[in-house]
Design an enzyme around this catalytic site. Structure first.
Site, PDB file in Angstrom:
ATOM      1  N   THR A 109      -4.005  82.036 100.957  1.00 20.74           N
ATOM      2  CA  THR A 109      -3.194  82.466  99.702  1.00 20.74           C
ATOM      3  C   THR A 109      -3.112  84.034  99.755  1.00 20.74           C
ATOM      4  O   THR A 109      -4.448  84.472  99.943  1.00 20.74           O
ATOM      5  CB  THR A 109      -3.378  81.896  98.404  1.00 20.74           C
ATOM      6  OG1 THR A 109      -3.064  80.684  98.539  1.00 20.74           O
ATOM      7  CG2 THR A 109      -2.721  82.590  97.340  1.00 20.74           C
TER       8      THR A 109
ATOM      9  N   ARG B 143       3.355  67.827  99.488  1.00 18.37           N
ATOM     10  CA  ARG B 143       2.400  68.307  98.650  1.00 18.37           C
ATOM     11  C   ARG B 143       2.752  69.598  98.098  1.00 18.37           C
ATOM     12  O   ARG B 143       3.012  70.737  98.729  1.00 18.37           O
ATOM     13  CB  ARG B 143       1.054  68.171  99.268  1.00 18.37           C
ATOM     14  CG  ARG B 143      -0.074  68.833  98.566  1.00 18.37           C
ATOM     15  CD  ARG B 143      -0.532  70.058  98.860  1.00 18.37           C
ATOM     16  NE  ARG B 143      -1.907  70.358  98.164  1.00 18.37           N
ATOM     17  CZ  ARG B 143      -2.202  71.595  98.052  1.00 18.37           C
ATOM     18  NH1 ARG B 143      -1.554  72.629  98.767  1.00 18.37           N
ATOM     19  NH2 ARG B 143      -3.313  71.951  97.612  1.00 18.37           N
TER      20      ARG B 143
ATOM     21  N   GLY C 180       1.060  72.761  95.758  1.00 24.81           N
ATOM     22  CA  GLY C 180      -0.302  73.213  95.459  1.00 24.81           C
ATOM     23  C   GLY C 180      -0.288  73.902  94.014  1.00 24.81           C
ATOM     24  O   GLY C 180       0.746  73.733  93.260  1.00 24.81           O
ATOM     25  N   ASP C 181      -1.175  74.742  94.011  1.00 26.28           N
ATOM     26  CA  ASP C 181      -1.209  75.385  92.463  1.00 26.28           C
ATOM     27  C   ASP C 181      -0.527  76.607  92.373  1.00 26.28           C
ATOM     28  O   ASP C 181      -0.200  77.175  91.404  1.00 26.28           O
ATOM     29  CB  ASP C 181      -2.876  75.643  92.202  1.00 26.28           C
ATOM     30  CG  ASP C 181      -3.508  76.420  93.354  1.00 26.28           C
ATOM     31  OD1 ASP C 181      -3.228  76.466  94.435  1.00 26.28           O
ATOM     32  OD2 ASP C 181      -4.323  77.335  92.959  1.00 26.28           O
TER      33      ASP C 181
ATOM     34  N   THR D  20      -6.825  81.460  94.247  1.00 26.79           N
ATOM     35  CA  THR D  20      -6.582  80.785  95.795  1.00 26.79           C
ATOM     36  C   THR D  20      -7.706  79.839  95.696  1.00 26.79           C
ATOM     37  O   THR D  20      -8.498  80.047  94.947  1.00 26.79           O
ATOM     38  CB  THR D  20      -6.883  81.896  96.607  1.00 26.79           C
ATOM     39  OG1 THR D  20      -6.928  81.171  98.184  1.00 26.79           O
ATOM     40  CG2 THR D  20      -8.266  82.656  96.456  1.00 26.79           C
ATOM     41  N   GLY D  21      -7.437  78.949  96.594  1.00 22.70           N
ATOM     42  CA  GLY D  21      -8.534  77.796  96.697  1.00 22.70           C
ATOM     43  C   GLY D  21      -8.147  76.426  96.781  1.00 22.70           C
ATOM     44  O   GLY D  21      -6.929  76.265  96.884  1.00 22.70           O
TER      45      GLY D  21
ATOM     46  N   GLY E 125      -6.355  73.787  95.657  1.00 23.87           N
ATOM     47  CA  GLY E 125      -5.281  73.762  94.736  1.00 23.87           C
ATOM     48  C   GLY E 125      -5.344  72.638  93.712  1.00 23.87           C
ATOM     49  O   GLY E 125      -5.019  73.024  92.378  1.00 23.87           O
TER      50      GLY E 125
HETATM   51  N1  ASP Z   1      -4.444  77.234  96.810  1.00 21.14           N
HETATM   52  C1  ASP Z   1      -3.554  76.917  98.176  1.00 21.14           C
HETATM   53  C2  ASP Z   1      -3.431  75.474  98.073  1.00 21.14           C
HETATM   54  O1  ASP Z   1      -3.895  74.611  97.225  1.00 21.14           O
HETATM   55  C3  ASP Z   1      -4.757  77.069  99.210  1.00 21.14           C
HETATM   56  C4  ASP Z   1      -4.763  78.510  99.408  1.00 21.14           C
HETATM   57  O2  ASP Z   1      -5.280  79.150  98.585  1.00 21.14           O
HETATM   58  O3  ASP Z   1      -4.724  78.793 100.514  1.00 21.14           O
HETATM   59  O4  ASP Z   1      -2.516  75.145  98.724  1.00 21.14           O
END
Ligand code: ASP
Length: 230
Positions: A99, A127, A129-130, A149-150, A152
């Site tokens: 992200t 799917r 994400g966040d 980021t993380g 999600g």
């Molecule tokens: N937060 C993102 C997700 O869950 C992943 C990422 O941070 O790269 O898709």
């Protein structure tokens, strides 16, 4: 997703494959539509109508990401199907999240937050994400802007970004405490990741519970901070 703290206007898109600069489509949703979030074909159609650049999905292909996906798929085959709540294997081989997030404060005291991602490796088709979810991976109000980021799912379940803003708004917490507490809560739930948060006075926090997070900050005076690990 993008959010303007001053008027709490927001725009986001999800599940797109052909928009060259997805953040521009998020801005267009915020500025040119009556909606906050568009997904899939509808988002792509809207971006095209707004005159944004459309590319063949091959444009997004890179050797590295392709290899991580193949590794993740191999590991998935070996995975115990009963261990549903275990950490997905692709995090073991690819600890870096993909992200890109940004929070900014302008000279008039207005805050904004934006987040863009390809999402987690080997996610299920469809799917979301966040990152595009306002209040989870992206949020801004008159006090603080946040981009996360993380993993999600944990940022969605803890409404991470809005939680930080609420801690500041209702509990008078400072940005560092509010941001750190939220990452700690995610860790307790079994999740990991990081975030950047910037308040209206220019104080910022960049906490994470992964081994590293590429991050940088620049102040009004041009003071730059760039870090990867703790
Ligand atoms: N937060 C993102 C997700 O869950 C992943 C990422 O941070 O790269 O898709």
């Amino acid at each position: 997703a993008i959010m303007n703290g001053k008027d709490k206007k927001a725009g986001s898109i999800a599940g797109v494959h052909t928009i060259k600069n997805p953040i521009k489509a998020a801005i267009a949703v915020m500025e040119k539509s009556e909606h906050v979030m568009l997904s899939g074909n509808g988002a792509e159609q809207f971006a095209k109508l707004q005159g944004l650049e459309i590319v063949n999905p091959k444009y997004f292909w890179t050797e590295n990401r392709w290899k991580s996906l193949q590794k993740a798929k191999e590991l998935e085959k070996l995975k115990n199907p009963k261990a549903e709540n275990s950490k997905p294997d692709y995090f073991i081989i690819d600890q870096k999240f993909g992200t890109v997030g940004c929070v900014a404060l302008d000279q008039f005291g207005n805050l904004a937050a934006g987040t863009s991602t390809g999402g987690m490796t080997n996610k299920k088709y469809g799917r979301i994400g966040d990152a595009p979810i306002i209040g989870a991976g992206t949020y801004a109000d008159e006090n603080v802007g946040i981009s996360a980021t993380g993993w999600g799912e944990f940022f969605i379940r803890s409404t991470a970004a809005r939680t930080i803003a609420a801690k500041i708004q209702y509990l008078n917490k400072d940005v560092k405490t509010a941001a750190q507490e939220t990452i700690d809560e995610i860790e307790k739930m079994g999740g990991d990741g990081g975030l950047i948060a910037l308040d209206k006075n220019g104080n910022f926090a960049m906490p994470f519970n992964t081994s590293g997070m590429y991050r940088g900050a620049i102040t009004e005076d041009g003071e730059i901070e760039v870090e990867i690990y703790k």
